[in-house]
Design a protein around this motif. Structure first.
Motif, PDB file in Angstrom:
ATOM      1  N   GLY A  16       9.043   1.003  -4.433  1.00 50.26           N
ATOM      2  CA  GLY A  16       8.230   1.920  -5.084  1.00 50.26           C
ATOM      3  C   GLY A  16       8.677   2.705  -5.457  1.00 50.26           C
ATOM      4  O   GLY A  16       9.855   3.218  -5.897  1.00 50.26           O
ATOM      5  N   SER A  17       8.223   4.420  -5.433  1.00 44.44           N
ATOM      6  CA  SER A  17       8.274   5.377  -5.660  1.00 44.44           C
ATOM      7  C   SER A  17       8.600   6.442  -4.194  1.00 44.44           C
ATOM      8  O   SER A  17       7.826   6.064  -3.016  1.00 44.44           O
ATOM      9  N   GLY A  57       1.031  -1.087   0.033  1.00 42.26           N
ATOM     10  CA  GLY A  57      -0.034  -0.219  -0.169  1.00 42.26           C
ATOM     11  C   GLY A  57       0.332   1.222  -0.132  1.00 42.26           C
ATOM     12  O   GLY A  57       2.649   1.430   0.211  1.00 42.26           O
ATOM     13  N   ASN A  58       0.372   2.061  -0.778  1.00 36.69           N
ATOM     14  CA  ASN A  58       1.011   3.736  -0.081  1.00 36.69           C
ATOM     15  C   ASN A  58       1.155   4.485   1.124  1.00 36.69           C
ATOM     16  O   ASN A  58       0.586   3.949   2.196  1.00 36.69           O
ATOM     17  N   LEU A  59       1.998   5.020   1.478  1.00 36.37           N
ATOM     18  CA  LEU A  59       2.539   5.816   2.281  1.00 36.37           C
ATOM     19  C   LEU A  59       1.821   7.418   2.077  1.00 36.37           C
ATOM     20  O   LEU A  59       2.546   7.865   1.110  1.00 36.37           O
ATOM     21  N   ILE A 106       3.048  17.744   1.086  1.00 31.56           N
ATOM     22  CA  ILE A 106       4.472  16.767   0.364  1.00 31.56           C
ATOM     23  C   ILE A 106       4.775  16.016   1.711  1.00 31.56           C
ATOM     24  O   ILE A 106       5.397  17.014   2.295  1.00 31.56           O
ATOM     25  N   PRO A 107       4.769  14.743   1.259  1.00 34.53           N
ATOM     26  CA  PRO A 107       4.551  13.947   3.002  1.00 34.53           C
ATOM     27  C   PRO A 107       6.632  14.066   2.972  1.00 34.53           C
ATOM     28  O   PRO A 107       7.235  14.665   2.438  1.00 34.53           O
ATOM     29  N   ASP A 108       6.756  14.013   4.314  1.00 34.96           N
ATOM     30  CA  ASP A 108       8.196  15.081   4.711  1.00 34.96           C
ATOM     31  C   ASP A 108       7.983  13.469   5.733  1.00 34.96           C
ATOM     32  O   ASP A 108       7.693  12.909   7.070  1.00 34.96           O
ATOM     33  N   ASN A 109       9.451  13.118   6.138  1.00 34.82           N
ATOM     34  CA  ASN A 109      10.373  12.449   6.801  1.00 34.82           C
ATOM     35  C   ASN A 109       9.759  11.501   7.061  1.00 34.82           C
ATOM     36  O   ASN A 109       8.907  10.157   7.996  1.00 34.82           O
ATOM     37  N   SER A 110       9.192  10.158   6.086  1.00 41.07           N
ATOM     38  CA  SER A 110       8.619   8.646   5.627  1.00 41.07           C
ATOM     39  C   SER A 110       9.567   8.054   4.946  1.00 41.07           C
ATOM     40  O   SER A 110      10.437   8.574   4.674  1.00 41.07           O
ATOM     41  N   GLY A 168       5.116  -0.623  -2.296  1.00 43.94           N
ATOM     42  CA  GLY A 168       4.070   0.978  -2.462  1.00 43.94           C
ATOM     43  C   GLY A 168       4.825   2.279  -2.881  1.00 43.94           C
ATOM     44  O   GLY A 168       6.256   2.026  -3.603  1.00 43.94           O
ATOM     45  N   HIS A 169       3.541   3.384  -2.496  1.00 43.66           N
ATOM     46  CA  HIS A 169       4.762   4.648  -2.894  1.00 43.66           C
ATOM     47  C   HIS A 169       4.621   4.854  -1.359  1.00 43.66           C
ATOM     48  O   HIS A 169       3.859   5.998  -1.176  1.00 43.66           O
ATOM     49  N   ILE A 170       5.046   6.151  -1.552  1.00 45.68           N
ATOM     50  CA  ILE A 170       5.368   7.532  -0.628  1.00 45.68           C
ATOM     51  C   ILE A 170       4.937   8.458  -1.557  1.00 45.68           C
ATOM     52  O   ILE A 170       5.859   9.441  -2.287  1.00 45.68           O
TER      53      ILE A 170
END
Length: 199
Positions: free
Chosen positions: A157-158, A88-90, A130-134, A115-117
């Motif tokens: 993933g990406s 799954g995605n983050l 935008i996601p940060d620190n994952s 999955g993808h972040i």
């Protein structure tokens, strides 16, 4: 098997003090979105997860809230996770595909995340930021409160975020990473790393 549209974790083991007494084996969760940990809620301790998985449906969003984890939530300690995976995605910050942020005093082995972040759109209940620190395996501040060993794990993933890593978003010096790799399809954002975003 556990199938639920919106998921907050199957086990709440916070306050558990008998070391290693809780063993979770062969449990598979299928859901649309995760708000805490896919299997174990945050701040739980003294447990083992073996041969388990959490899979987000094709139409599902994935990890939603900050600090969430695909299998275990943030702040978990004195744990073992082995031979398990998250599909799954983050979609937020400080997240991890296996464990959320600030997981410590534990071991993650023979696990993988596919999955993808990436950004969670406002229309899907996200911030649109935008996601940060994952991280692909664990989120930010991995090992902050004690040694954590991560070995024989990978992320496929990406990454479309800042300060993100294929294995850990960020980690303390007490974190040991061995025989791990990430296979990045695409990477965009600032300060991202194949294994660790930042130390």
């Amino acid at each position: 098997d556990q199938d639920d549209q919106n998921y907050n974790g199957l086990f709440n083991l916070s306050g558990q003090t008998n070391a290693g007494s809780i063993i979770i084996r062969n449990v598979n969760v299928i859901c649309d979105r995760i708000f805490d940990g896919g299997l174990v809620k945050g701040k739980s301790s003294n447990f083992t997860i073996e041969k388990c998985s959490c899979t987000v449906t094709d139409q599902g969003v994935g990890l939603v809230t900050d600090q969430a984890g695909g299998l275990i939530g943030s702040g978990c300690s004195f744990f073992v996770v082995k031979s398990s995976y998250y599909h799954g995605n983050l979609r937020g910050s400080l997240q991890g595909g296996i464990g959320g942020s600030s997981v410590s005093n534990g071991q993650i082995s023979n696990c993988y995340v596919q999955g993808h972040i990436l950004i969670l759109d406002i229309n899907d209940g996200g911030t649109g930021l935008i996601p940060d620190n994952s991280g692909g395996i664990t989120g930010s501040e991995t090992g902050i409160d004690g040694t954590i060993n991560i070995h024989d794990c990978y992320f496929l993933g990406s990454i479309h975020g800042n300060n993100c890593g294929g294995i850990c978003a960020s980690c303390a010096s007490s974190t040991n990473i061995n025989h791990c790799y990430s296979h990045m399809i695409t990477v965009s954002g600032d300060n991202c790393g194949g294994l660790v975003g930042s130390l």
